[in-house]
Design a protein around this motif. Structure first.
Motif, PDB file in Angstrom:
ATOM      1  N   TYR A  53      26.633  31.217  49.144  1.00  0.00           N
ATOM      2  CA  TYR A  53      26.657  31.509  47.709  1.00  0.00           C
ATOM      3  C   TYR A  53      26.173  32.927  47.430  1.00  0.00           C
ATOM      4  CZ  TYR A  53      25.222  31.316  42.771  1.00  0.00           C
ATOM      5  OH  TYR A  53      25.041  31.589  41.441  1.00  0.00           O
ATOM      6  N   ALA A  54      25.055  33.314  48.040  1.00  0.00           N
ATOM      7  CA  ALA A  54      24.483  34.645  47.804  1.00  0.00           C
ATOM      8  C   ALA A  54      25.344  35.751  48.400  1.00  0.00           C
ATOM      9  CB  ALA A  54      23.070  34.717  48.380  1.00  0.00           C
ATOM     10  N   ASN A  55      26.219  35.413  49.333  1.00  0.00           N
ATOM     11  CA  ASN A  55      27.066  36.412  49.993  1.00  0.00           C
ATOM     12  C   ASN A  55      28.506  36.389  49.488  1.00  0.00           C
ATOM     13  OD1 ASN A  55      25.173  37.601  51.835  1.00  0.00           O
ATOM     14  ND2 ASN A  55      25.220  35.706  53.023  1.00  0.00           N
ATOM     15  N   THR A  56      28.727  35.759  48.325  1.00  0.00           N
ATOM     16  CA  THR A  56      30.069  35.622  47.786  1.00  0.00           C
ATOM     17  C   THR A  56      30.341  36.693  46.734  1.00  0.00           C
ATOM     18  OG1 THR A  56      30.076  33.224  48.133  1.00  0.00           O
ATOM     19  CG2 THR A  56      31.659  34.106  46.545  1.00  0.00           C
ATOM     20  N   HIS A  57      31.429  37.425  46.917  1.00  0.00           N
ATOM     21  CA  HIS A  57      31.931  38.333  45.886  1.00  0.00           C
ATOM     22  C   HIS A  57      33.112  37.648  45.213  1.00  0.00           C
ATOM     23  CE1 HIS A  57      33.267  41.843  43.723  1.00  0.00           C
ATOM     24  NE2 HIS A  57      34.406  41.898  44.385  1.00  0.00           N
ATOM     25  N   VAL A  58      32.961  37.349  43.924  1.00  0.00           N
ATOM     26  CA  VAL A  58      34.019  36.702  43.156  1.00  0.00           C
ATOM     27  C   VAL A  58      34.872  37.784  42.503  1.00  0.00           C
ATOM     28  CG1 VAL A  58      34.535  35.107  41.268  1.00  0.00           C
ATOM     29  CG2 VAL A  58      32.500  34.746  42.687  1.00  0.00           C
ATOM     30  N   PHE A  59      36.205  37.655  42.623  1.00  0.00           N
ATOM     31  CA  PHE A  59      37.084  38.601  41.943  1.00  0.00           C
ATOM     32  C   PHE A  59      38.298  37.861  41.404  1.00  0.00           C
ATOM     33  CE2 PHE A  59      38.203  38.512  46.378  1.00  0.00           C
ATOM     34  CZ  PHE A  59      39.577  38.717  46.472  1.00  0.00           C
ATOM     35  N   ASN A  60      39.003  38.509  40.491  1.00  0.00           N
ATOM     36  CA  ASN A  60      40.026  37.812  39.717  1.00  0.00           C
ATOM     37  C   ASN A  60      41.313  37.546  40.471  1.00  0.00           C
ATOM     38  OD1 ASN A  60      38.700  37.259  37.342  1.00  0.00           O
ATOM     39  ND2 ASN A  60      39.229  39.205  36.397  1.00  0.00           N
ATOM     40  N   GLY A  61      41.555  38.244  41.555  1.00  0.00           N
ATOM     41  CA  GLY A  61      42.787  38.009  42.285  1.00  0.00           C
ATOM     42  C   GLY A  61      43.391  39.303  42.788  1.00  0.00           C
ATOM     43  N   ALA A  62      44.661  39.225  43.161  1.00  0.00           N
ATOM     44  CA  ALA A  62      45.329  40.342  43.815  1.00  0.00           C
ATOM     45  C   ALA A  62      46.506  40.841  42.993  1.00  0.00           C
ATOM     46  CB  ALA A  62      45.801  39.927  45.208  1.00  0.00           C
ATOM     47  N   THR A  63      46.935  42.049  43.315  1.00  0.00           N
ATOM     48  CA  THR A  63      48.093  42.654  42.673  1.00  0.00           C
ATOM     49  C   THR A  63      49.168  42.902  43.723  1.00  0.00           C
ATOM     50  OG1 THR A  63      47.267  44.905  43.005  1.00  0.00           O
ATOM     51  CG2 THR A  63      46.586  43.770  41.001  1.00  0.00           C
ATOM     52  N   GLY A  64      50.331  43.347  43.255  1.00  0.00           N
ATOM     53  CA  GLY A  64      51.438  43.603  44.175  1.00  0.00           C
ATOM     54  C   GLY A  64      52.340  44.690  43.641  1.00  0.00           C
ATOM     55  N   PRO A  65      53.470  44.916  44.287  1.00  0.00           N
ATOM     56  CA  PRO A  65      54.368  45.996  43.892  1.00  0.00           C
ATOM     57  C   PRO A  65      54.858  45.907  42.450  1.00  0.00           C
ATOM     58  CG  PRO A  65      54.979  45.117  46.047  1.00  0.00           C
ATOM     59  CD  PRO A  65      53.942  44.213  45.494  1.00  0.00           C
ATOM     60  N   ALA A  66      54.870  44.689  41.868  1.00  0.00           N
ATOM     61  CA  ALA A  66      55.448  44.523  40.537  1.00  0.00           C
ATOM     62  C   ALA A  66      54.428  44.498  39.408  1.00  0.00           C
ATOM     63  CB  ALA A  66      56.282  43.242  40.481  1.00  0.00           C
ATOM     64  N   ILE A  67      53.131  44.507  39.730  1.00  0.00           N
ATOM     65  CA  ILE A  67      52.128  44.438  38.671  1.00  0.00           C
ATOM     66  C   ILE A  67      50.811  44.987  39.182  1.00  0.00           C
ATOM     67  CG2 ILE A  67      51.370  42.075  39.205  1.00  0.00           C
ATOM     68  CD1 ILE A  67      51.272  41.657  36.088  1.00  0.00           C
ATOM     69  N   ASP A  68      50.086  45.715  38.312  1.00  0.00           N
ATOM     70  CA  ASP A  68      48.843  46.362  38.734  1.00  0.00           C
ATOM     71  C   ASP A  68      47.598  45.656  38.204  1.00  0.00           C
ATOM     72  OD1 ASP A  68      48.965  46.999  36.080  1.00  0.00           O
ATOM     73  OD2 ASP A  68      49.092  49.176  36.351  1.00  0.00           O
ATOM     74  N   GLN A  69      47.740  44.438  37.731  1.00  0.00           N
ATOM     75  CA  GLN A  69      46.593  43.612  37.373  1.00  0.00           C
ATOM     76  C   GLN A  69      46.841  42.199  37.858  1.00  0.00           C
ATOM     77  OE1 GLN A  69      46.120  42.804  33.083  1.00  0.00           O
ATOM     78  NE2 GLN A  69      48.081  43.831  32.762  1.00  0.00           N
ATOM     79  N   PRO A  70      45.791  41.473  38.215  1.00  0.00           N
ATOM     80  CA  PRO A  70      45.993  40.125  38.753  1.00  0.00           C
ATOM     81  C   PRO A  70      46.621  39.190  37.726  1.00  0.00           C
ATOM     82  CG  PRO A  70      43.777  40.913  39.238  1.00  0.00           C
ATOM     83  CD  PRO A  70      44.366  41.869  38.248  1.00  0.00           C
ATOM     84  N   LEU A  71      47.468  38.310  38.212  1.00  0.00           N
ATOM     85  CA  LEU A  71      48.038  37.259  37.368  1.00  0.00           C
ATOM     86  C   LEU A  71      47.044  36.106  37.327  1.00  0.00           C
ATOM     87  CD1 LEU A  71      51.725  37.430  38.624  1.00  0.00           C
ATOM     88  CD2 LEU A  71      50.870  38.161  36.386  1.00  0.00           C
ATOM     89  N   ALA A  72      45.941  36.334  36.639  1.00  0.00           N
ATOM     90  CA  ALA A  72      44.840  35.368  36.607  1.00  0.00           C
ATOM     91  C   ALA A  72      44.574  34.964  35.169  1.00  0.00           C
ATOM     92  CB  ALA A  72      43.585  35.981  37.228  1.00  0.00           C
ATOM     93  N   PHE A  73      44.955  33.745  34.806  1.00  0.00           N
ATOM     94  CA  PHE A  73      44.707  33.270  33.451  1.00  0.00           C
ATOM     95  C   PHE A  73      44.270  31.815  33.435  1.00  0.00           C
ATOM     96  CE2 PHE A  73      49.216  34.049  34.407  1.00  0.00           C
ATOM     97  CZ  PHE A  73      49.670  32.759  34.616  1.00  0.00           C
ATOM     98  N   GLY A  74      44.143  31.211  34.599  1.00  0.00           N
ATOM     99  CA  GLY A  74      43.583  29.872  34.703  1.00  0.00           C
ATOM    100  C   GLY A  74      44.456  28.799  34.073  1.00  0.00           C
ATOM    101  N   GLU A  75      43.837  27.660  33.850  1.00  0.00           N
ATOM    102  CA  GLU A  75      44.496  26.503  33.259  1.00  0.00           C
ATOM    103  C   GLU A  75      43.421  25.630  32.638  1.00  0.00           C
ATOM    104  OE1 GLU A  75      45.309  23.381  36.707  1.00  0.00           O
ATOM    105  OE2 GLU A  75      45.665  25.428  37.393  1.00  0.00           O
TER     106      GLU A  75
END
Length: 474
Positions: free
Chosen positions: A318-340
């Motif tokens: 837990y103390a060694n975890t870096h949480v981040f929103n996700g990854a990007t790719g050639p078609a988009i420069d922000q993560p497709l992260a919006f949950g459910e």
């Protein structure tokens, strides 16, 4: 979440001595239920006055945390006792492939439960398309006045032709996790997001099989996690299963082929073998959780169940975890992260729809939700804006909460360079194709030697068949 196709029943009776029957998986050796003084608001007690002696059947999507399942049970017990009603609750795994078919069959046979909560992204579109759901717009409008706005994603997955067919219950954020201590040892930056190529290369850099360090903790075997991983890469590369209407299959494209080539190379190129953990090719949904908690993975993609587990079980990871929103790719420069959201639906033909709606209104807020949220920290979060401000736990209970709340407010849609806007219109065809594990089957064929272009073409044909079964002629 472990795959389970049988449904386990829990019954809560509004009697002076509560009857709690068949608490599957909740023996004395189980995790302690979070200490929350659960109360039923007076306004709901007033609404329930004319329902005393009534009963409702409920179906719950089984939560990964057993402590959260127990907290949900406690909330239902308190409600039943306070209102003099009976609530029968069945648990089912969201990864049981026949879940929608079973619910629809029960609705058509007149034997369905009154309500259920299920993933809005994965299931509500299918159930609405089958004609299994009732309009709950009046309930949602009432809740708007009390709690403000729900998570923005719910406006996409719960609304059809301007009407609400599901009531947002609790928000489940998208997340990725990496070992920040391993990254720091190699001088790799900790960032809000990365490209998929960066994550692949960094995973190889931090790997050391001799020390049981495997940088890549993602599988393409049949599982919900693999479905999410594969779909996300395809979308970030500019591909999609369906167009923005959700009705036309557009899977077979150069962008999809490029994404499948990228994924396939990770599992077939000897260069990347050192970063793949043993057995990754046969992982199920619980496997990456188990391996992350065993501290042998450098990266994984998961709902916050794995984060919740590491915190509640006081695991050093837990103390060694870096949480981040996700990854990007050639078609988009922000993560497709919006949950459910897990959202409540009321089935057509419900025998006690008033009681069903009352249970839903009770569960989304206050102490009824707080106990469940504490049982699964950061996995179960408020869907409604004002509920976030209802208790100090949601504002200061974990460092991840501010980012999680912002994800509920994401400005949507997010549009790729190829013109696809996410989240797309709810697509029963896409949901059914995903539930049939066509994406994971495709990747398995690539690993076994099928050319990515051929695998994509054959999967496209299978997707078309499913869309046509759903009534969408191609």
């Amino acid at each position: 979440m472990e795959e389970k196709t049988d449904w386990s029943r829990r019954s809560f009776l509004g009697l002076s001595a509560l009857g709690v029957l068949g608490l599957a998986g909740c023996g004395d050796s189980g995790p302690a239920t979070p200490q929350v003084d659960v109360q039923v608001p007076q306004a709901l007690l007033d609404q329930a006055a004319g329902l005393r002696g009534g009963s409702a059947g409920m179906l719950s999507q089984k939560l990964y945390s057993e402590a959260a399942n127990q907290a949900l049970d406690k909330s239902l017990q308190v409600f039943a006792q306070a209102t003099g009603t009976t609530v029968r609750n069945d648990l089912v795994s969201g990864d049981a492939g026949d879940m929608v078919a079973k619910m629809d069959a029960e609705v058509k046979a007149g034997t369905s439960r009154d309500l259920a909560f299920v993933s809005d992204r994965r299931f509500v579109g299918q159930l609405h398309n089958l004609g299994a759901l009732t309009d709950v717009t009046d309930v949602v409008e009432e809740m708007h006045k009390l709690y403000g706005e729900p998570a923005t994603e719910a406006n996409n997955y719960c609304v059809f032709d301007g009407r609400w067919y599901a009531i947002p219950y609790h928000f489940i954020a998208a997340g990725m996790y990496l070992r920040k201590d391993w990254y720091q040892e190699k001088g790799l930056p900790l960032k809000p997001h990365y490209t998929w190529e960066e994550l692949r290369d960094n995973a190889l850099a931090v790997s050391d099989p001799g020390k049981r360090r495997f940088g890549w903790g993602l599988t393409v075997n049949r599982s919900g996690d693999a479905n999410g991983f594969i779909a996300n890469v395809i979308n970030c590369y500019g591909g999609a299963i369906a167009d923005n209407t959700g009705k036309k299959v557009v899977f077979n494209s150069p962008e999809t082929v490029a994404a499948v080539q990228f994924i396939g190379d990770i599992y077939t190129n000897p260069k990347y073998a050192p970063m793949l953990p043993p057995g990754v090719g046969s992982w199920t949904d619980s496997s990456n959780n188990e391996n992350w908690l065993a501290q042998i993975l450098g990266l994984t993609l998961n709902q916050f169940s794995v984060y919740a587990d590491s915190k509640t079980k006081k695991n050093p990871v837990y103390a060694n975890t870096h949480v981040f929103n996700g990854a990007t790719g050639p078609a988009i420069d922000q993560p497709l992260a919006f949950g459910e959201s897990n959202s409540f639906v009321v089935f057509k033909g419900a025998k006690n729809p008033e009681l069903a709606e009352l249970v839903a209104k009770y569960m989304v807020s206050g102490t009824a939700l707080l106990g469940v949220a504490k049982g699964a920290p950061c996995l179960v979060n408020p869907s409604w804006d004002k509920v976030w401000d209802s208790d100090p736990y949601y504002t200061s209970g974990d460092p991840a909460f501010p980012a999680l709340r912002e994800q509920t407010r994401a400005r949507l849609p997010l549009t790729t360079k190829s013109g696809y806007a996410f989240p797309q219109a709810p697509s029963p065809g896409e949901q059914a194709a995903t539930a049939a594990y066509l994406l994971t089957d495709m990747m398995q064929s690539v690993i076994q030697g099928t050319r990515p272009a051929d695998a994509v073409a054959s999967t496209h044909a299978r997707i078309v068949q499913i869309f046509e079964q759903q009534g969408y002629k191609q």
